[in-house]
Scaffold this active site. Structure first.
Site, PDB file in Angstrom:
ATOM      1  CG  HIS A   1      -7.574 -35.579  45.972  1.00  0.00           C
ATOM      2  ND1 HIS A   1      -7.404 -34.995  44.756  1.00  0.00           N
ATOM      3  CD2 HIS A   1      -8.249 -36.741  45.742  1.00  0.00           C
ATOM      4  CE1 HIS A   1      -7.962 -35.754  43.822  1.00  0.00           C
ATOM      5  NE2 HIS A   1      -8.479 -36.829  44.390  1.00  0.00           N
TER       6      HIS A   1
ATOM      7  CG  ASP B   1     -11.340 -31.684  49.320  1.00  0.00           C
ATOM      8  OD1 ASP B   1     -12.507 -32.049  49.074  1.00  0.00           O
ATOM      9  OD2 ASP B   1     -10.333 -32.184  48.780  1.00  0.00           O
TER      10      ASP B   1
ATOM     11  CD  GLN C   1     -13.646 -39.906  49.817  1.00  0.00           C
ATOM     12  OE1 GLN C   1     -14.448 -40.829  49.773  1.00  0.00           O
ATOM     13  NE2 GLN C   1     -13.077 -39.429  48.721  1.00  0.00           N
TER      14      GLN C   1
ATOM     15  CE  LYS D   1     -14.621 -38.418  44.887  1.00  0.00           C
ATOM     16  NZ  LYS D   1     -13.359 -37.883  45.392  1.00  0.00           N
TER      17      LYS D   1
ATOM     18  CB  CYS E   1      -5.460 -38.342  43.745  1.00  0.00           C
ATOM     19  SG  CYS E   1      -6.082 -38.791  42.141  1.00  0.00           S
TER      20      CYS E   1
HETATM   21  C1  LIG Z   1     -12.531 -37.000  44.891  1.00  0.00           C
HETATM   22  C2  LIG Z   1     -11.803 -36.012  45.674  1.00  0.00           C
HETATM   23  C3  LIG Z   1     -11.372 -34.805  45.113  1.00  0.00           C
HETATM   24  C4  LIG Z   1     -11.543 -34.477  43.654  1.00  0.00           C
HETATM   25  O1  LIG Z   1     -12.861 -34.444  43.269  1.00  0.00           O
HETATM   26  P1  LIG Z   1     -13.242 -34.249  41.727  1.00  0.00           P
HETATM   27  O2  LIG Z   1     -14.688 -34.597  41.669  1.00  0.00           O
HETATM   28  O3  LIG Z   1     -12.391 -35.210  40.954  1.00  0.00           O
HETATM   29  O4  LIG Z   1     -12.958 -32.842  41.379  1.00  0.00           O
HETATM   30  C5  LIG Z   1     -10.747 -33.888  45.936  1.00  0.00           C
HETATM   31  N1  LIG Z   1     -10.546 -34.146  47.243  1.00  0.00           N
HETATM   32  C6  LIG Z   1     -10.936 -35.301  47.818  1.00  0.00           C
HETATM   33  C7  LIG Z   1     -10.719 -35.513  49.279  1.00  0.00           C
HETATM   34  C8  LIG Z   1     -11.580 -36.271  47.062  1.00  0.00           C
HETATM   35  O5  LIG Z   1     -11.970 -37.407  47.641  1.00  0.00           O
END
Ligand SMILES: *Cc1c(COP(=O)(O)O)cnc(C)c1O
Length: 409
Positions: free
Chosen positions: A126, A203, A206, A229, A367
């Site tokens: 992302h 990260d 997701q 999320k 993104c």
């Molecule tokens: C949504 C997402 C982000 C960003 O999250 P924010 O809540 O906008 O800070 C970063 N990495 C992944 C894989 C995402 O799905």
């Protein structure tokens, strides 16, 4: 088969007020879960309860409201700790979300890196996991390397092995790709990085809607997520860091709450976790984050994963029956995200027609422009499913895509 009956989707849908509404005269079909999840009433109620009954600034007041708010906020931190199986609650830092969490780590490493050090990211990242590292490299003279992906949308581990050297200081990979749904082999990535002495940030933005990460078992150095999320509110998230790393990193922002003592000659920083939590935090958000985790755990992550897999298989089969439809991201190891295109038709046009039918999907680069460049496409249509979605809704999507194809070709 037995797992099928474990999710009572009719009952679950009643927990989400928004799922009762219509869009353009049609029942809402919400398939943009990878961008943000919907919010159950119990989470909404917790926010209303906070502002109705015990709104106060925390950690500083001796009065009853401040004490109640502080207790609820700190109890939520412990819920987050338990959910992710962190060793200590002070290893959980409240942030405004994944992006903020990543920036805290990137900023902190600026003080630890030198010219010629190497950072590895993946081709599946992302933007929020690419740009902070580019900024870090500019600041420090470190070099950014990228783990390439294959046609299926998987990271190529033999290439990763070659990138790791004694100069590698940091590895950053997402647990699950938001654009394609690929589940990355994070345990392998972490273990190999540790062999050369590099730290790893995963990260999990997701991944958290679909799995329950265990940070101690993963032995990961940093893990980040956003509440919005996983059925929580926007504007709140978390950074998990191993205590030894959080102690080494300098604070990100200066302000109230993050100090021990302040004078004009010298300021000393507060202990963890407050060192990274300058200013008045999102108190109701933190509390609601805890409620959201309770809610998802009450449904159960094994049940959620099994049901979402069913939806994924069902939707994949149905969509592939449409002539000229191509799915991007075909790894065997993926979650309920389907990125696709119709031959010769711009994804935006399909998204617009689906919206007229009350179906919310995402169109564009999600993104993750480097992934789109890899496939040489401007973007995709992305339908992402949650445990509150149904097969009937998938049927509506498939009919909608067929209709869009007819109208646009
Ligand atoms: C949504 C997402 C982000 C960003 O999250 P924010 O809540 O906008 O800070 C970063 N990495 C992944 C894989 C995402 O799905």
């Amino acid at each position: 088969m037995e797992l099928k009956t474990m999710i009572n989707v009719t009952k679950i849908r009643q927990d989400f007020p928004i799922l009762q509404r219509t869009v353009n005269g049609k029942p809402l079909v919400y398939f943009d879960n990878a961008a943000t999840s919907q919010t159950p009433k119990i989470v909404i109620d917790s926010i209303v309860d906070y502002y109705t009954n015990y709104n106060a600034n925390i950690h500083r007041g001796v009065h009853a409201l401040s004490q109640e708010a502080t207790d609820a906020y700190e109890e939520a931190r412990i819920k987050i700790q338990k959910h992710f199986n962190a060793k200590h609650s002070h290893e959980i830092i409240y942030t405004s979300g994944t992006t903020h969490s990543i920036n805290i780590v990137a900023n902190g490493f600026a003080a630890l890196l030198k010219q010629g050090d190497e950072i590895i990211v993946s081709a599946l990242e992302h933007h929020s996991n690419i740009v902070p590292w580019q900024m870090l490299c500019e600041k420090t003279g470190a070099i950014l390397k990228v783990i390439p992906m294959n046609e299926e949308g998987e990271l190529i581990m033999s290439e990763y092995d070659k990138l790791l050297t004694a100069n590698t200081k940091l590895v950053f990979v997402n647990h699950i790709s938001n654009a394609l749904g690929t589940i990355n082999p994070v345990k392998y990535i972490i273990d190999e990085a540790h062999k050369v002495g590099a730290a790893v940030l995963i990260d999990g933005a997701q991944a958290c809607p679909h799995v329950k990460p265990n940070v101690q078992e993963l032995d990961v150095d940093f893990y980040v997520a956003s509440a919005h999320k996983i059925c929580g509110p926007t504007g709140v998230g978390m950074l998990y860091g191993k205590e030894k790393w959080l102690n080494r990193l300098p604070p990100y922002q200066g302000g109230g709450e993050m100090i021990a003592e302040v004078s004009f000659e010298k300021t000393t920083y507060a202990d963890l976790p407050h060192k990274f939590e300058a200013g008045t935090p999102h108190v109701s958000g933190g509390i609601a984050f805890g409620v959201a985790l309770d809610y998802m755990n009450s449904i159960g992550f094994n049940e959620i994963a099994a049901y979402e897999n069913e939806l994924l298989e069902y939707a994949t089969d149905k969509l592939l029956e449409i002539d000229g439809l191509k799915i991007y991201g075909t790894s065997k190891s993926k979650t309920s995200v389907i990125s696709f295109n119709l031959e010769g038709i711009h994804p935006y046009d399909v998204g617009t027609i689906l919206d007229k039918l009350g179906i919310a999907v995402r169109t564009g680069h999600h993104c993750a422009q480097p992934i789109m460049s890899f496939y040489k496409i401007p973007g995709t249509i992305r339908a992402s499913f949650s445990f509150y979605n149904t097969k009937e809704e998938i049927d509506a999507l498939v009919e909608g895509v067929k209709k869009a194809k007819m109208m646009l070709s």
